[in-house]
Design a protein around this motif. Structure first.
Motif, PDB file in Angstrom:
ATOM      1  N   ILE A  39       2.741   9.324  -8.555  1.00  0.00           N
ATOM      2  CA  ILE A  39       2.558   8.151  -7.697  1.00  0.00           C
ATOM      3  C   ILE A  39       3.291   6.951  -8.298  1.00  0.00           C
ATOM      4  O   ILE A  39       3.945   6.184  -7.583  1.00  0.00           O
ATOM      5  CB  ILE A  39       1.058   7.847  -7.492  1.00  0.00           C
ATOM      6  CG1 ILE A  39       0.342   9.036  -6.842  1.00  0.00           C
ATOM      7  CG2 ILE A  39       0.871   6.577  -6.675  1.00  0.00           C
ATOM      8  CD1 ILE A  39       0.898   9.495  -5.529  1.00  0.00           C
ATOM      9  N   ALA A  40       3.222   6.787  -9.610  1.00  0.00           N
ATOM     10  CA  ALA A  40       3.937   5.687 -10.284  1.00  0.00           C
ATOM     11  C   ALA A  40       5.447   5.855 -10.137  1.00  0.00           C
ATOM     12  O   ALA A  40       6.170   4.877  -9.936  1.00  0.00           O
ATOM     13  CB  ALA A  40       3.544   5.633 -11.753  1.00  0.00           C
ATOM     14  N   ASP A  41       5.937   7.097 -10.218  1.00  0.00           N
ATOM     15  CA  ASP A  41       7.362   7.374 -10.064  1.00  0.00           C
ATOM     16  C   ASP A  41       7.822   7.029  -8.642  1.00  0.00           C
ATOM     17  O   ASP A  41       8.866   6.403  -8.451  1.00  0.00           O
ATOM     18  CB  ASP A  41       7.620   8.844 -10.393  1.00  0.00           C
ATOM     19  CG  ASP A  41       9.086   9.159 -10.614  1.00  0.00           C
ATOM     20  OD1 ASP A  41       9.860   8.250 -10.989  1.00  0.00           O
ATOM     21  OD2 ASP A  41       9.464  10.340 -10.437  1.00  0.00           O
ATOM     22  N   ASP A  43       6.353   4.930  -6.655  1.00  0.00           N
ATOM     23  CA  ASP A  43       6.234   3.472  -6.560  1.00  0.00           C
ATOM     24  C   ASP A  43       7.488   2.784  -7.089  1.00  0.00           C
ATOM     25  O   ASP A  43       7.995   1.838  -6.495  1.00  0.00           O
ATOM     26  CB  ASP A  43       5.001   3.009  -7.341  1.00  0.00           C
ATOM     27  CG  ASP A  43       4.623   1.579  -7.042  1.00  0.00           C
ATOM     28  OD1 ASP A  43       4.843   1.116  -5.902  1.00  0.00           O
ATOM     29  OD2 ASP A  43       4.107   0.908  -7.950  1.00  0.00           O
ATOM     30  N   ARG A  44       8.014   3.299  -8.173  1.00  0.00           N
ATOM     31  CA  ARG A  44       9.196   2.720  -8.811  1.00  0.00           C
ATOM     32  C   ARG A  44      10.474   3.010  -8.014  1.00  0.00           C
ATOM     33  O   ARG A  44      11.304   2.132  -7.813  1.00  0.00           O
ATOM     34  CB  ARG A  44       9.297   3.288 -10.236  1.00  0.00           C
ATOM     35  CG  ARG A  44      10.269   2.627 -11.143  1.00  0.00           C
ATOM     36  CD  ARG A  44      10.157   3.113 -12.602  1.00  0.00           C
ATOM     37  NE  ARG A  44      10.059   4.566 -12.770  1.00  0.00           N
ATOM     38  CZ  ARG A  44       8.921   5.248 -13.013  1.00  0.00           C
ATOM     39  NH1 ARG A  44       7.775   4.605 -13.102  1.00  0.00           N
ATOM     40  NH2 ARG A  44       8.930   6.552 -13.152  1.00  0.00           N
ATOM     41  N   PRO A  47       9.522   2.019  -3.163  1.00  0.00           N
ATOM     42  CA  PRO A  47       8.376   1.150  -2.882  1.00  0.00           C
ATOM     43  C   PRO A  47       7.912   1.194  -1.423  1.00  0.00           C
ATOM     44  O   PRO A  47       6.723   1.062  -1.160  1.00  0.00           O
ATOM     45  CB  PRO A  47       8.860  -0.240  -3.264  1.00  0.00           C
ATOM     46  CG  PRO A  47      10.237  -0.104  -3.789  1.00  0.00           C
ATOM     47  CD  PRO A  47      10.652   1.322  -3.729  1.00  0.00           C
ATOM     48  N   SER A  50       5.718   4.121  -1.149  1.00  0.00           N
ATOM     49  CA  SER A  50       4.507   3.859  -1.920  1.00  0.00           C
ATOM     50  C   SER A  50       3.451   3.140  -1.092  1.00  0.00           C
ATOM     51  O   SER A  50       2.267   3.455  -1.165  1.00  0.00           O
ATOM     52  CB  SER A  50       4.858   3.058  -3.166  1.00  0.00           C
ATOM     53  OG  SER A  50       3.729   2.875  -3.972  1.00  0.00           O
ATOM     54  N   THR A  51       3.879   2.185  -0.279  1.00  0.00           N
ATOM     55  CA  THR A  51       2.918   1.448   0.546  1.00  0.00           C
ATOM     56  C   THR A  51       2.280   2.335   1.610  1.00  0.00           C
ATOM     57  O   THR A  51       1.196   2.024   2.101  1.00  0.00           O
ATOM     58  CB  THR A  51       3.571   0.232   1.231  1.00  0.00           C
ATOM     59  OG1 THR A  51       4.597   0.679   2.115  1.00  0.00           O
ATOM     60  CG2 THR A  51       4.130  -0.742   0.214  1.00  0.00           C
ATOM     61  N   LYS A  54      -0.349   4.683  -0.775  1.00  0.00           N
ATOM     62  CA  LYS A  54      -1.335   4.029  -1.634  1.00  0.00           C
ATOM     63  C   LYS A  54      -2.077   2.928  -0.876  1.00  0.00           C
ATOM     64  O   LYS A  54      -1.499   2.269  -0.019  1.00  0.00           O
ATOM     65  CB  LYS A  54      -0.661   3.387  -2.852  1.00  0.00           C
ATOM     66  CG  LYS A  54      -0.129   4.365  -3.840  1.00  0.00           C
ATOM     67  CD  LYS A  54       0.478   3.742  -5.078  1.00  0.00           C
ATOM     68  CE  LYS A  54       0.668   2.268  -5.073  1.00  0.00           C
ATOM     69  NZ  LYS A  54       1.337   1.730  -6.243  1.00  0.00           N
ATOM     70  N   GLY A  58      -4.131   0.476  -5.161  1.00  0.00           N
ATOM     71  CA  GLY A  58      -3.172   1.326  -5.861  1.00  0.00           C
ATOM     72  C   GLY A  58      -3.572   2.784  -5.934  1.00  0.00           C
ATOM     73  O   GLY A  58      -2.919   3.587  -6.592  1.00  0.00           O
TER      74      GLY A  58
END
Length: 112
Positions: A39-41, A43-44, A47, A50-51, A54, A58
């Motif tokens: 999820i962090a990957d 997000d980076r 983006p 990611s929205t 998440k 978050g």
């Protein structure tokens, strides 16, 4: 003999609904070790995607289902599951809906 460090890679498969958030990419790759790292990957790197997956805190939205090699990640240990090299991870949004009145609008014997 020269040994290179082994880097694990997983493949992320996205449904069509998410492709518009990844510049048209249907498959992504990641070296994430587990779901929070994935999820962090995302997000980076993406983006906008990611929205979609998440919530405001978050956390993974509850209507997003994660499958690893066709198995629901919840039954594999959830966030604690450690990805293995070559794992295929699918992010699938739950789809709800349908309408009985729609089906009832067809003459008998025409539909379903």
């Amino acid at each position: 003999m020269d040994y290179k460090e082994f880097i694990m890679s997983i493949k992320i498969i996205l449904p069509t609904a998410f492709v518009r958030h990844t510049d048209g990419q249907k498959q992504l790759s990641s070296d994430a070790a587990n779901l929070p790292a994935l999820i962090a990957d995302i997000d980076r790197k993406f983006p906008a995607l990611s929205t979609q997956i998440k919530d405001d805190q978050g956390k993974l939205r509850r209507f997003i289902n994660i499958y690893v090699n066709d198995e629901d990640i919840r039954f594999l240990g959830g966030e604690d599951y450690v990805f293995k090299d070559g794992d295929e991870v699918m992010l699938i949004p739950s789809i709800a809906g349908g309408s009985t009145p729609f089906l009832l609008s067809f003459p008998k014997g025409i539909c379903c």
